[in-house]
Design a protein around this motif. Structure first.
Motif, PDB file in Angstrom:
ATOM      1  N   HIS A 368       0.990  -1.319   0.098  1.00 58.98           N
ATOM      2  CA  HIS A 368       0.271   0.086  -0.114  1.00 58.98           C
ATOM      3  C   HIS A 368       0.781   1.394  -0.291  1.00 58.98           C
ATOM      4  O   HIS A 368       1.505   1.319   0.839  1.00 58.98           O
ATOM      5  CB  HIS A 368      -0.904   0.002   0.909  1.00 58.98           C
ATOM      6  CG  HIS A 368      -1.541  -1.436   1.345  1.00 58.98           C
ATOM      7  ND1 HIS A 368      -1.249  -2.475   2.168  1.00 58.98           N
ATOM      8  CD2 HIS A 368      -3.009  -1.102   0.673  1.00 58.98           C
ATOM      9  CE1 HIS A 368      -2.195  -2.789   2.008  1.00 58.98           C
ATOM     10  NE2 HIS A 368      -3.092  -2.208   0.863  1.00 58.98           N
ATOM     11  N   ARG A 369       0.442   2.525  -0.611  1.00 59.30           N
ATOM     12  CA  ARG A 369       1.399   3.291  -0.537  1.00 59.30           C
ATOM     13  C   ARG A 369      -0.039   4.213  -0.564  1.00 59.30           C
ATOM     14  O   ARG A 369      -0.916   4.701  -0.782  1.00 59.30           O
ATOM     15  CB  ARG A 369       1.954   3.534  -1.569  1.00 59.30           C
ATOM     16  CG  ARG A 369       2.750   2.524  -2.895  1.00 59.30           C
ATOM     17  CD  ARG A 369       3.325   3.263  -3.900  1.00 59.30           C
ATOM     18  NE  ARG A 369       4.407   2.337  -4.524  1.00 59.30           N
ATOM     19  CZ  ARG A 369       5.786   3.204  -5.391  1.00 59.30           C
ATOM     20  NH1 ARG A 369       5.096   4.564  -5.878  1.00 59.30           N
ATOM     21  NH2 ARG A 369       6.351   2.759  -5.620  1.00 59.30           N
ATOM     22  N   PRO A 370       0.634   5.334   0.581  1.00 61.06           N
ATOM     23  CA  PRO A 370      -0.286   6.429   1.338  1.00 61.06           C
ATOM     24  C   PRO A 370      -0.533   7.182   0.524  1.00 61.06           C
ATOM     25  O   PRO A 370       0.172   7.647  -0.455  1.00 61.06           O
ATOM     26  CB  PRO A 370       0.712   6.816   2.364  1.00 61.06           C
ATOM     27  CG  PRO A 370       1.832   6.322   2.155  1.00 61.06           C
ATOM     28  CD  PRO A 370       2.173   6.076   1.129  1.00 61.06           C
ATOM     29  N   ALA A 371      -2.236   7.015   0.683  1.00 63.11           N
ATOM     30  CA  ALA A 371      -2.971   8.253  -0.351  1.00 63.11           C
ATOM     31  C   ALA A 371      -2.317   9.174   0.325  1.00 63.11           C
ATOM     32  O   ALA A 371      -2.695   9.880   1.807  1.00 63.11           O
ATOM     33  CB  ALA A 371      -4.095   7.744  -0.563  1.00 63.11           C
ATOM     34  N   HIS A 372      -2.520  11.182  -0.653  1.00 60.00           N
ATOM     35  CA  HIS A 372      -2.345  11.972  -0.126  1.00 60.00           C
ATOM     36  C   HIS A 372      -4.273  12.452   0.177  1.00 60.00           C
ATOM     37  O   HIS A 372      -4.662  11.975  -0.070  1.00 60.00           O
ATOM     38  CB  HIS A 372      -1.876  13.077  -1.230  1.00 60.00           C
ATOM     39  CG  HIS A 372      -0.678  12.485  -1.839  1.00 60.00           C
ATOM     40  ND1 HIS A 372       0.267  12.815  -1.251  1.00 60.00           N
ATOM     41  CD2 HIS A 372      -0.359  11.488  -3.131  1.00 60.00           C
ATOM     42  CE1 HIS A 372       1.717  12.660  -1.758  1.00 60.00           C
ATOM     43  NE2 HIS A 372       1.016  11.585  -2.561  1.00 60.00           N
ATOM     44  N   SER A 373      -4.203  13.450   1.044  1.00 62.79           N
ATOM     45  CA  SER A 373      -5.138  13.782   2.171  1.00 62.79           C
ATOM     46  C   SER A 373      -4.516  15.370   2.613  1.00 62.79           C
ATOM     47  O   SER A 373      -3.964  15.734   2.446  1.00 62.79           O
ATOM     48  CB  SER A 373      -5.895  12.906   3.123  1.00 62.79           C
ATOM     49  OG  SER A 373      -4.434  12.954   4.291  1.00 62.79           O
TER      50      SER A 373
END
Length: 477
Positions: A368-373
């Motif tokens: 998993h690659r961290p999603a931007h928020s």
């Protein structure tokens, strides 16, 4: 229970001599075989005899293990397979019969000695301490075929997880590639021999992590490393020489015996410090004004608000998507890293030490690659703003710093709940340890200002105390 598959070798006699010897610090006690390829009835016959000087005659056992290798037409270059299996410090002592069962299950799981296979490799499990065993095997089967042992590290780990449940032992979290690479014995011994304060791998990981947290992109990242007197070597694409595909770092004082620099790729320091993972972490350029000199209070207050908002974001998103909820933890780790560097000014103090725990709890696995928020972007901006501060006055800004540490501790508790729900218990424990260390730092800060600051809070966490809602109490000094 931790099985460690060691590098393959050529000299089974030398390995047996070490296992039956006194050990490097006289730690080996009563070495003896607890299981072998021949079955329990033949173990007394296999056991090396002990002479009047206390030395064991391991020659016959070594010859028996090597017989298939010597008879093979085309044996592999490295024929000796070795693993050690150690249980947790909190586990009860296991009997020889229990350890023998563990050894047989490990050998079956890795495919070297499947249950019921009379032509499997020859092997022996040796116990010379209460808390661990060693399993030695030669990699030619008794029918003359080579046993290659593919992916035995992961297979041994999976077997260990099953055995923990079966025997009621301390359950280690599953292997999900979130732990960073720890220095080996050779690195630690060399550090002590040269009188250095830090193991090079640990120091480089701290420097790379700090530079990554404070940077908006790779150009700034490499500049920060060079300014910290870290050697940087870029790896260019073999197709387009202008593209950078990776990097390695080293220390000017850390060299081989021939004078060559010892380089560490980002992935050898931590799985999330490879250049592709860092590029994804940086993502879009971070927003936010650069603070003027003397605006430390405003920066700390902004970081506190960002962490509190990120904690609420994590709670709100956790039920729908736990993986997406945990992504803001990576950016919160950046805030802690830059705060520790600014306060402790590069020294390895309490905040720097707990960064490893928090970073492990926050790290996502390779799938998993961290999603931007928005919440993550605010945290990245806060981390960069803290990195621009030359100094934080822990006396003048004590109130804000205490609030920030408490906000981080609360965030770590929320992260522990999330990791517990994901059944990633080793990361949940790291989050709890980080929360306890943050509250300890807050308690120390509050004790220095007894008339200005209230007592910090500590939380009895449900993971540590049972499945009940958290209760809050004041710490009494």
């Amino acid at each position: 229970m931790i099985p460690t598959v060691h590098k393959r070798g050529r000299n089974v006699r030398g390995l047996l001599a070490y296992l039956y010897g006194p050990g490097r610090h006289e730690e080996h006690r009563n070495p003896h075989i607890i299981a072998a390829w021949t079955g329990p009835q033949q173990i007394p016959w296999l056991e090396p005899t002990c002479g009047p000087t206390g030395r064991h005659d391991i020659g016959r056992l070594a010859r028996l293990l090597n017989q298939p290798v010597n008879a093979a037409a085309n044996p592999p270059e490295l024929t000796v397979w070795h693993t050690s299996v150690r249980n947790h410090a909190s586990d009860r002592p296991l009997t020889d019969q229990q350890w023998a069962h563990i050894a047989r299950e490990i050998m079956n799981a890795v495919g070297l000695a499947p249950h019921g296979d009379p032509n499997a490799v020859r092997w022996a499990a040796i116990r010379h301490a209460e808390d661990h065993i060693h399993v030695v095997a030669t990699l030619v089967r008794q029918d003359g075929k080579t046993a290659w042992g593919w992916n035995e590290k992961y297979k041994a780990q999976a077997a260990a997880r099953r055995l923990e449940r079966e025997l009621g032992l301390h359950q280690v979290g599953p292997a999900d590639h979130t732990a960073h690479r720890y220095p080996g014995a050779a690195e630690q011994n060399k550090t002590r021999r040269l009188g250095h304060r830090d193991v090079p791998r640990d120091r480089l990981r701290r420097e790379v992590r700090t530079a990554a947290a404070a940077s908006a992109g790779e150009a700034e990242f490499f500049d920060r490393l060079r300014n910290a007197r870290i050697l940087v070597r870029l790896r260019h694409s073999t197709i387009d020489g202008g593209d950078i595909t990776g990097y390695s770092v080293g220390l000017p004082s850390h060299r081989t015996s021939t004078g060559d620099t010892i380089w560490y790729g980002g992935g050898r320091l931590s799985p999330d410090l490879t250049l592709p993972r860092l590029r994804h972490r940086w993502g879009r350029p971070t927003a936010g004004p650069e603070p003027r000199v003397g605006r430390g209070a405003a920066v700390l207050g902004s970081a506190r608000d960002a962490i509190q908002s990120a904690g609420k974001h994590m709670t709100n998103v956790a039920d729908a998507s736990p993986d997406r909820a945990a992504t803001v933890a990576v950016q919160c780790s950046d805030v802690l890293v830059t705060l520790a560097r600014t306060i402790e000014r590069g020294r390895v103090g309490p905040l720097t030490m707990l960064c490893d725990q928090f970073d492990h709890a926050a790290r996502t696995d390779g799938r998993h690659r961290p999603a931007h928020s928005v919440a993550g972007g605010d945290l990245r901006s806060s981390a960069r703003l803290i990195a621009t501060l030359n100094h934080i006055d822990t006396t003048r800004d004590a109130r804000l710093l205490l609030d920030l540490l408490q906000a981080m501790a609360t965030f770590a508790d929320t992260l522990a709940n999330l990791r517990h729900a994901q059944r990633r218990l080793h990361q949940a424990r790291s989050a709890l340890s980080a929360a306890a260390a943050l509250r300890a730092a807050a308690t120390k800060l509050a004790s220095q200002q007894p008339h200005q600051l209230p007592l910090p809070l500590t939380i009895d966490h449900p993971i540590a105390t049972g499945a009940r809602p958290p209760t809050i109490r004041a710490v009494r000094r």
